[in-house]
Write a protein that holds these residues in place. Structure first.
Motif, PDB file in Angstrom:
ATOM      1  N   GLN A   1      23.146  -8.024 -23.893  1.00 57.95           N
ATOM      2  CA  GLN A   1      24.456  -7.747 -24.480  1.00 57.95           C
ATOM      3  C   GLN A   1      24.775  -8.791 -25.562  1.00 57.95           C
ATOM      4  O   GLN A   1      25.345  -8.473 -26.599  1.00 57.95           O
ATOM      5  CB  GLN A   1      25.519  -7.749 -23.370  1.00 57.95           C
TER       6      GLN A   1
ATOM      7  N   GLY B   1      25.483  -8.079 -29.506  1.00 58.13           N
ATOM      8  CA  GLY B   1      26.676  -8.614 -30.175  1.00 58.13           C
ATOM      9  C   GLY B   1      26.291  -9.395 -31.418  1.00 58.13           C
ATOM     10  O   GLY B   1      26.894  -9.238 -32.493  1.00 58.13           O
TER      11      GLY B   1
ATOM     12  N   ALA C   1      32.116  -7.541 -29.883  1.00 58.09           N
ATOM     13  CA  ALA C   1      32.682  -7.156 -28.595  1.00 58.09           C
ATOM     14  C   ALA C   1      32.337  -5.707 -28.277  1.00 58.09           C
ATOM     15  O   ALA C   1      31.926  -5.366 -27.170  1.00 58.09           O
ATOM     16  CB  ALA C   1      34.195  -7.354 -28.603  1.00 58.09           C
ATOM     17  N   ILE C   2      32.456  -4.849 -29.296  1.00 58.44           N
ATOM     18  CA  ILE C   2      32.199  -3.421 -29.070  1.00 58.44           C
ATOM     19  C   ILE C   2      30.731  -3.175 -28.748  1.00 58.44           C
ATOM     20  O   ILE C   2      30.395  -2.433 -27.824  1.00 58.44           O
ATOM     21  CB  ILE C   2      32.630  -2.605 -30.313  1.00 58.44           C
TER      22      ILE C   2
ATOM     23  N   MET D   1      29.945  -4.342 -25.272  1.00 61.14           N
ATOM     24  CA  MET D   1      30.501  -3.378 -24.341  1.00 61.14           C
ATOM     25  C   MET D   1      29.640  -2.134 -24.264  1.00 61.14           C
ATOM     26  O   MET D   1      29.361  -1.606 -23.199  1.00 61.14           O
ATOM     27  CB  MET D   1      31.904  -2.977 -24.806  1.00 61.14           C
TER      28      MET D   1
ATOM     29  N   LEU E   1      32.190  -3.226 -18.582  1.00 62.42           N
ATOM     30  CA  LEU E   1      32.530  -3.237 -20.006  1.00 62.42           C
ATOM     31  C   LEU E   1      33.093  -4.596 -20.416  1.00 62.42           C
ATOM     32  O   LEU E   1      32.731  -5.149 -21.454  1.00 62.42           O
ATOM     33  CB  LEU E   1      33.550  -2.141 -20.329  1.00 62.42           C
ATOM     34  N   LEU E   2      33.978  -5.125 -19.585  1.00 64.93           N
ATOM     35  CA  LEU E   2      34.537  -6.449 -19.888  1.00 64.93           C
ATOM     36  C   LEU E   2      33.430  -7.485 -19.948  1.00 64.93           C
ATOM     37  O   LEU E   2      33.373  -8.311 -20.865  1.00 64.93           O
ATOM     38  CB  LEU E   2      35.534  -6.847 -18.799  1.00 64.93           C
TER      39      LEU E   2
ATOM     40  N   MET F   1      31.459  -7.098 -23.033  1.00 69.08           N
ATOM     41  CA  MET F   1      32.244  -7.531 -24.191  1.00 69.08           C
ATOM     42  C   MET F   1      32.097  -9.034 -24.406  1.00 69.08           C
ATOM     43  O   MET F   1      31.844  -9.488 -25.523  1.00 69.08           O
ATOM     44  CB  MET F   1      33.697  -7.170 -23.938  1.00 69.08           C
TER      45      MET F   1
ATOM     46  N   ILE G   1      30.484 -11.150 -27.481  1.00 67.70           N
ATOM     47  CA  ILE G   1      31.203 -12.190 -28.238  1.00 67.70           C
ATOM     48  C   ILE G   1      30.380 -13.480 -28.265  1.00 67.70           C
ATOM     49  O   ILE G   1      30.314 -14.167 -29.301  1.00 67.70           O
ATOM     50  CB  ILE G   1      32.598 -12.429 -27.625  1.00 67.70           C
TER      51      ILE G   1
END
Lengths: 332, 501
Positions: A80, A84, A111-112, A115, A236-237, A240, A244
């Motif tokens: 992830q 990002g 972030a998207i 996620m 998802l959090l 995210m 980041i």
């Protein structure tokens, strides 16, 4: 109070075992630990580096800790993070956004993408009960090799002498640095987000649902809490924040996209979260501890020529000891 | 006949619960000995002690005249005791041959002597009339065939004593007949069998002697030829009314719950509730008697909104709620049978558990109002006398009785129209039982309707206004309490067919 004993005992036990390893290759462990300590805490540059390493670890620690509260294992923070970083780099290099919009846009897109990358295992788990450990882990490789492909191919820079790098980001796409060191704005963002997440988990109804699902999924069903929703939102959090972390690494430290932008920060998020037993504020503390290990580890490398891998040994040992401690407690 | 096994004065405790309370148990060589009792009577615990899975807290075991201590099933097996569990312990991806040999040293170990195994299995099959396809994968076998493999596996290890835990629960009637035939022929060649069951008819059909357990205690041992269903029922369900609670007379109001031709499946996709219909009025307690596993759990979960309804309707206060979720059924309180596994989040605090269903009501802006929640929590533990060190201690650390009080506090304080109470007093001490029953009566006095699901006949007779017996997913007659007869209800619970008027 027993909650504190396991992590502290785990750190102590890991220090002892690593100490034995150091002694075995002829290094006085106490001396080595002292060197690690002084180099990180007694100079401006040491402290700055400590914060630099701690920053992504806070994010990836949260990325693991939030799903962990719901009883899920996000092993995919590494992937992830790469997604990002990739997305933020695309914006930084090709978007031509004005200065005031650049960093916010990078932040948002990272972030998207984080996620989105976490959404795949989240949905698979929520709808089809597919084990999230496997799916998150395997997607890491996809993301890492995707970034590698991009920097070897389409995104390779014009001024990089054929190295697999992108060009440097324009200045408006880099995070402000302070004190003439690499210490950058990301550190403050990380702390603020960790505090916000503490409130989210402990003070809101979403946090309440999250903790019920983590404590007993059947009780969640019984109370009418939607387990699927909690699974998806918590993943998802998590994704995210890992995303980041990727943006902050490329725009605060690397200033370009290249392979291996993360030296295992995503994986280190696992012991960071475990050591903090998922508590967002404690994540800051345990991230700082691991940040110290990274900084101290590279000092060991330069001082004693011990491979920096000793840091990973330490990390793995902490995970082992924490898991062992928890299962002992469950029996005792 | 000589005595093969003697268990003397066996005591086994799990926390506060005494699962086996000074049990003496004796089995003679060559007999089929029935171990009879309701669920939770302590049958399986006793046999798990014999098989070395549990260690007894007190008492001793004498097998073949020698005092023995089995630290694990391995010891029990090498002494000549085999056990076929209710849930089979087989490897689905392996074939029958591999499952039989698993963990066994054939001659020429570590190589597996295939021929030797084949001959031996064939001899055993022939001797006892148990047919199996030796090279079929387990996954392709029916449940009855799986059971035959389990039995063969035990025989293959030269057992002298074979324990069968509820062996007929999963079988069709034809399979039951052939099992019984095999068991008889095994005893003829000197094997001894302990047959655990809660079904009277089967115990009477196949055993030589029967020992009855009730609530962890031994009630007695009888010769099968000298007893009958009536006597066994009385021994099994007992009649010792522990508590005296008076139910004030009430007027029943309008209908609260109506269930119409309800069909519900269990986890394995088989119908567990088969066309059940009933209704409950305001102020009324409907008791559903029956041995666990006859569809009660599926029925209560369907009404509570936790399980999908395949067919039929559930109507609460005139509204069809068949397809509504748990959140939309807030007028239903549910006291689940599995308090810790379903009704509680044990690692969370007492306060959080009290607020498990209502926390969203305490939202103030984006945050929850913990001050207000604590205030309410304190009122609740006061009102329901939940004994806890603090609102913030973890709920799992409470005693069984206090866990049930916590659940009652949460469920009953929401002023429900319907209360589903499943085995609400199981495992509680006398004070706890008394408290729960009084609370339920209070609730009906205030106009709630109660669906009481219990294996405890005393409880049903003490609380219910009408009694229904559930057996194999169906309801066998609903009777008014005044006209119900203790023995007859017990008989229906054990699978008797007669329908009471």
């Amino acid at each position: 109070m027993r909650d504190i004993i396991t992590p502290i005992a785990s750190i102590a036990a890991s220090l002892v075992v690593v100490g034995i390893l150091l002694a075995a290759i002829g290094i006085n462990p106490l001396e080595a630990y002292a060197v690690m300590f002084t180099s990180s805490f007694t100079s401006k540059f040491g402290l700055a580096e400590l914060c630099v390493k701690t920053t992504p670890l806070i994010f990836t620690g949260l990325a693991v800790a939030i799903p962990l509260k719901a009883g899920l294992w996000n092993i995919g923070a590494e992937g992830q993070l790469y997604m990002g970083a990739f997305a933020a780099s695309v914006v930084a290099l090709y978007s031509n956004l004005p200065g005031y919009a650049m960093l916010p846009a990078m932040f948002l897109i990272a972030a998207i993408f984080g996620m989105g990358w976490a959404a795949i295992p989240a949905v698979l788990r929520a709808k089809f009960d597919l084990n999230e450990i496997l799916s998150t882990l395997l997607l890491n490789y996809v993301a890492i090799y995707w970034v590698e492909y991009m920097v070897y191919g389409p995104m390779r820079g014009k001024e990089v002498y054929n190295f697999p790098y992108t060009d440097l980001f324009p200045d408006i796409a880099t995070l402000p640095r302070f004190f003439g060191t690499r210490f950058h704005l990301g550190f403050f963002i990380a702390i603020i987000i960790a505090i916000a997440i503490y409130y989210l988990v402990n003070k809101t109804d979403f946090g309440f649902s999250l903790r019920v699902v983590g404590a007993n999924p059947r009780a969640a069903d019984y109370a009418g809490i939607s387990r699927q929703k909690v699974i998806i939102y918590s993943m998802l959090l998590g994704g995210m924040f890992a995303g980041i972390a990727g943006m902050i690494e490329v725009s605060g430290i690397q200033l370009r996209l290249r392979p291996l932008i993360s030296t295992g920060y995503g994986y280190a998020g696992i012991p960071v979260a475990l050591l903090a037993s998922g508590d967002p504020l404690l994540v800051i503390v345990s991230a700082a501890l691991f940040g110290f290990l990274y900084v101290g580890g590279s000092v060991l490398q330069t001082t004693y020529s011990v491979p920096v891998a000793i840091v990973y040994v330490f990390q793995s040992l902490i995970v082992l000891f924490i898991i062992a401690g928890q299962s002992l407690r469950r029996r005792g | 006949m000589e005595t093969l096994l003697e268990m003397r004065n066996i005591v086994k405790r799990f926390g506060n619960l005494v699962a086996n309370d000074h049990i003496d148990f004796e089995v003679r060589r060559g007999e089929i000995h029935g171990l009879l009792g309701e669920n939770g009577a302590g049958k399986t615990t006793l046999m798990n002690i014999l098989y070395g899975i549990y260690q007894p807290d007190e008492g001793e075991i004498i097998f073949e005249g020698k005092k023995v201590r089995f630290k694990s099933p391995k010891d029990a097996i090498s002494a000549g005791i085999g056990m076929v569990h209710q849930h089979f312990m087989l490897v689905p991806r392996m074939n029958v041959f591999q499952n039989i040999v698993l963990g066994y040293r054939t001659p020429h170990d570590p190589l597996i002597n295939q021929k030797w195994v084949e001959e031996r299995v064939e001899a055993l099959s022939e001797k006892y009339g148990i047919d199996v396809a030796l090279y079929e994968t387990m996954m392709n076998l029916s449940v009855g065939e799986e059971q035959r493999v389990e039995i063969l596996k035990a025989l293959f290890r030269d057992v002298k004593l074979l324990i069968l835990d509820e062996p007929t629960a999963v079988l069709t009637p034809q399979e039951v007949d052939s099992l019984f035939y095999a068991l008889k022929s095994m005893t003829k060649s000197g094997l001894t069998i302990i047959f655990i069951t809660h079904k009277l008819k089967e115990a009477l059909k196949v055993t030589d002697r029967i020992t009855v357990l009730r609530r962890g205690k031994k009630v007695g041992s009888v010769k099968t030829s000298e007893t009958n269903e009536r006597e066994l029922t009385r021994m099994m369900v007992g009649r010792d009314i522990v508590l005296d609670i008076t139910k004030p007379p009430r007027e029943f109001g309008k209908e609260v719950l109506r269930v119409e031709d309800l069909w519900v499946k269990d986890e394995r996709g088989n119908y567990a509730v088969k066309g059940v219909s009933f209704s409950i009025r305001e102020g009324e307690i409907l008791g559903i008697a029956g041995i666990s596993g006859n569809g009660q759990r599926e029925l209560e979960e369907a009404i509570a909104g936790l399980r999908k309804v395949e067919k039929g309707r559930i109507i609460l206060d005139g509204q069809d709620i068949t397809k509504k979720g748990v959140m939309e059924r807030e007028n239903i309180a549910y006291i689940p049978e599995d308090r810790i596994g379903v009704g509680l989040a044990p690692s969370l605090s007492v306060l959080e558990n009290l607020m498990l269903k209502d926390f969203k009501k305490y939202r103030k802006g984006i945050f929850l109002d913990f001050g207000e929640m604590e205030k309410r929590g304190r009122e609740l533990i006061e009102e329901f006398s939940v004994k806890t060190p603090s609102l913030h201690s973890s709920a799992g650390a409470l005693s069984g009785g206090n866990i049930q009080r916590l659940i009652l506090a949460r469920e009953l304080s929401r002023n429900p129209r319907l209360i589903i109470a499943s085995q609400p007093t199981r495992g509680l001490d006398v004070a706890g039982i008394d408290y729960v029953r009084r609370r339920l009566i209070d609730a009906v006095m205030k106009g709630a309707a109660v669906l009481l699901i219990s294996e405890d006949l005393d409880e049903i007779f003490q609380l219910a206004d009408r009694i229904a017996v559930m057996y194999e997913g169906e309801i066998r007659g609903v009777v008014d309490r005044e006209r119900a007869n203790y023995e007859k209800v017990g008989y229906l619970m054990a699978g008797g067919l007669e329908v009471t008027a």
